[in-house]
Write a protein that holds these residues in place. Structure first.
Motif, short mmCIF file in Angstrom:
data_model
loop_
_atom_site.label_atom_id
_atom_site.label_comp_id
_atom_site.label_asym_id
_atom_site.label_seq_id
_atom_site.Cartn_x
_atom_site.Cartn_y
_atom_site.Cartn_z
N UNK A 24 38.42 39.17 39.65
CA UNK A 24 38.97 38.48 40.83
C UNK A 24 37.88 37.63 41.49
N UNK A 25 36.68 38.21 41.58
CA UNK A 25 35.55 37.54 42.24
C UNK A 25 35.15 36.28 41.44
N UNK A 26 35.03 36.41 40.11
CA UNK A 26 34.66 35.27 39.26
C UNK A 26 35.76 34.20 39.32
N UNK A 27 36.99 34.67 39.33
CA UNK A 27 38.12 33.73 39.41
C UNK A 27 38.07 32.92 40.69
N UNK A 28 37.78 33.60 41.81
CA UNK A 28 37.79 32.91 43.10
C UNK A 28 36.58 32.00 43.28
N UNK A 50 40.99 23.87 28.33
CA UNK A 50 42.41 24.03 28.66
C UNK A 50 42.67 25.42 29.24
N UNK A 51 41.83 26.38 28.84
CA UNK A 51 41.98 27.75 29.36
C UNK A 51 40.60 28.38 29.53
N UNK A 52 40.50 29.24 30.54
CA UNK A 52 39.28 30.04 30.73
C UNK A 52 39.70 31.49 30.94
N UNK A 53 38.88 32.40 30.47
CA UNK A 53 39.17 33.82 30.75
C UNK A 53 37.86 34.54 31.07
N UNK A 67 17.00 47.60 42.93
CA UNK A 67 17.99 48.67 43.08
C UNK A 67 19.37 48.17 43.46
N UNK A 68 19.57 46.86 43.42
CA UNK A 68 20.91 46.32 43.76
C UNK A 68 21.81 46.43 42.54
N UNK A 69 23.05 46.83 42.80
CA UNK A 69 23.98 47.07 41.69
C UNK A 69 24.73 45.78 41.32
N UNK A 70 24.83 45.59 40.04
CA UNK A 70 25.56 44.40 39.56
C UNK A 70 26.34 44.74 38.30
N UNK A 71 27.24 43.85 37.99
CA UNK A 71 28.03 44.03 36.76
C UNK A 71 28.06 42.69 36.00
N UNK A 72 27.70 42.71 34.72
CA UNK A 72 27.67 41.44 33.97
C UNK A 72 29.07 40.98 33.54
N UNK A 73 29.22 39.69 33.41
CA UNK A 73 30.49 39.13 32.95
C UNK A 73 30.24 37.92 32.06
N UNK A 74 31.27 37.53 31.35
CA UNK A 74 31.23 36.30 30.54
C UNK A 74 32.52 35.53 30.76
N UNK A 75 32.43 34.24 30.65
CA UNK A 75 33.64 33.41 30.72
C UNK A 75 33.81 32.73 29.36
N UNK A 76 34.96 32.96 28.75
CA UNK A 76 35.27 32.30 27.47
C UNK A 76 36.17 31.10 27.75
N UNK A 83 40.34 28.22 18.76
CA UNK A 83 39.86 29.59 18.98
C UNK A 83 39.19 29.68 20.34
N UNK A 84 39.14 30.90 20.87
CA UNK A 84 38.38 31.13 22.10
C UNK A 84 36.90 30.98 21.80
N UNK A 85 36.19 30.24 22.63
CA UNK A 85 34.74 30.12 22.46
C UNK A 85 34.10 31.07 23.48
N UNK A 86 33.41 32.05 22.96
CA UNK A 86 32.88 33.10 23.83
C UNK A 86 31.63 32.65 24.57
N UNK A 87 31.41 33.28 25.71
CA UNK A 87 30.18 33.14 26.49
C UNK A 87 29.87 31.70 26.91
N UNK A 88 30.88 30.98 27.31
CA UNK A 88 30.64 29.63 27.82
C UNK A 88 29.83 29.73 29.12
N UNK A 89 30.14 30.73 29.91
CA UNK A 89 29.35 31.05 31.10
C UNK A 89 29.00 32.53 31.02
N UNK A 90 27.74 32.83 31.26
CA UNK A 90 27.31 34.23 31.29
C UNK A 90 26.68 34.48 32.65
#
Lengths: 133, 228
Positions: A24-28, A50-53, A67-76, A83-90
């Motif tokens: 939700x955060x990456x989407x916004x 045409x599409x991002x996920x 010590x700050x907590x984070x979670x990694x994500x990727x945008x394909x 085909x989906x192209x992986x890791x367009x944004x990391x």
């Protein structure tokens, strides 16, 4: 026994809420503004996909050196019916602040960079503290 | 082409906003020499915005008839191309997306523009105007790649072609097609010039033979008339 049986299901609920929060955060913060911005037509820049996920690449939180907590994500991305192209944004999302960082080269920059803001890289961002340190 | 050039200029205005980064710049990050690359981009865009319309105008018959203005505008266009457009374009080509094949495409285009511009100027100085026109058509042909290539990128994206393939195709296809069209035109006009010369020579020959016949007939007509 009863408590123990609940632990895994509670952990799964946490994981799924964390994943949902990150998506939700990456989407916004990233995907929606990028989509609204579109690509400049009649330019040599890449046409907008045409599409991002969003893929949350880890279901648990990591901590950086501060010590700050984070979670990694990727945008394909996907162009047309290809085909989906992986890791367009990391990047990674910080749980407490909600700040997002994206990887450019070897460094992590505030996600505002993708929207054209001139920002500096933050050393140590999105880098998990080595176990035991 | 003029419209396309104007459109590119308008789309390039954000490159001069020093506070923000345009999408074209963001997708190139990280750059090895960012300051040099950004300076080259701005010089390239500014030089193209001036030299492309100037070259288009120089191709018009109206300006070609005004030799003095044509000469001076041609000097300005030549200086802009050789001193600003080409060097900045070469700098940009080394960070072109699409890798070596795209870099080579841009370098080939730059080499054609540079060589044709120098050859064209030399031809003009020795008053060899067909050679001058041919060389300048190559310059304009390569400049038109900027418009055709962008139009192709839009079209290939609409056809859902992968952006990398689209980018490479949209560069190489117009670069090579422009060379082919200019050379084909040059050969055609050479042939038609040769044909015209041959036709003129034949007409001269036939005309002189015809003239002799007419003159001879005119000489004998009064005599023939009296004979009736």
């Amino acid at each position: 026994m009863c408590v123990l049986s609940f632990v895994p299901s509670l952990a799964t609920a946490d994981d799924s809420s964390l994943v949902a929060w990150t998506q939700q955060r990456v989407g916004t913060v990233i995907l929606k503004p990028l989509a609204e911005r579109g690509g400049s037509r009649f330019s040599r820049s890449r046409p907008p996909p045409h599409e991002r996920r969003v893929r949350v690449t880890q279901s648990t939180l990591s901590s950086d050196k501060q010590g700050r907590e984070f979670i990694p994500f990727s945008v394909d991305v996907r162009f047309g019916a290809g085909e989906w192209q992986r890791d367009d944004i990391v990047g990674c999302a910080y749980r407490a602040s909600g700040n997002l960082f994206v990887k450019v080269g070897e460094a992590y920059f505030p996600a505002a960079l993708l929207l054209g803001k001139k920002v500096e890289a933050l050393p140590g961002a999105c880098e998990a503290r080595a176990a035991g340190s | 082409m003029l419209l396309g050039s104007a459109f590119i200029t308008v789309m390039s205005v954000p490159y001069f906003d020093f506070e923000t980064l345009p999408a074209f710049v963001i997708e190139k990050l990280p750059l090895r020499f960012e300051a040099l690359w950004l300076a080259a981009l701005r010089i390239h865009v500014a030089a193209a915005a001036l030299s492309f319309p100037l070259c288009l105008v120089l191709m018009t018959r109206a300006l070609q008839r005004r030799a003095r203005i044509h000469r001076w505008l041609g000097r300005i266009a030549g200086a802009l191309v050789l001193a600003a457009l080409l060097p900045s374009g070469v700098v940009l080509s080394f960070d072109a997306k699409g890798g070596l094949v795209v870099t080579l495409g841009f370098l080939l285009s730059a080499a054609i523009v540079g060589a044709a511009m120098i050859a064209g100027v030399r031809a003009a100085r020795r008053r060899d105007f067909p050679a001058h026109a041919r060389a300048m058509r190559h310059v304009l042909g390569q400049m038109s790649v900027a418009v055709v290539s962008r139009a192709l990128i839009v079209g290939l994206d609409a056809a859902s072609i992968d952006p990398h393939t689209a980018y490479v195709t949209a560069l190489w296809l117009p670069v090579l097609t422009s060379v082919a069209i200019v050379e084909w035109q040059a050969r055609r006009s050479l042939v038609s010039r040769r044909n015209r010369t041959q036709l003129n020579e034949r007409l001269d020959r036939e005309e002189s033979a015809l003239g002799l016949v007419v003159r001879v007939r005119a000489l004998f007509r009064p005599v023939a008339g009296h004979g009736r």
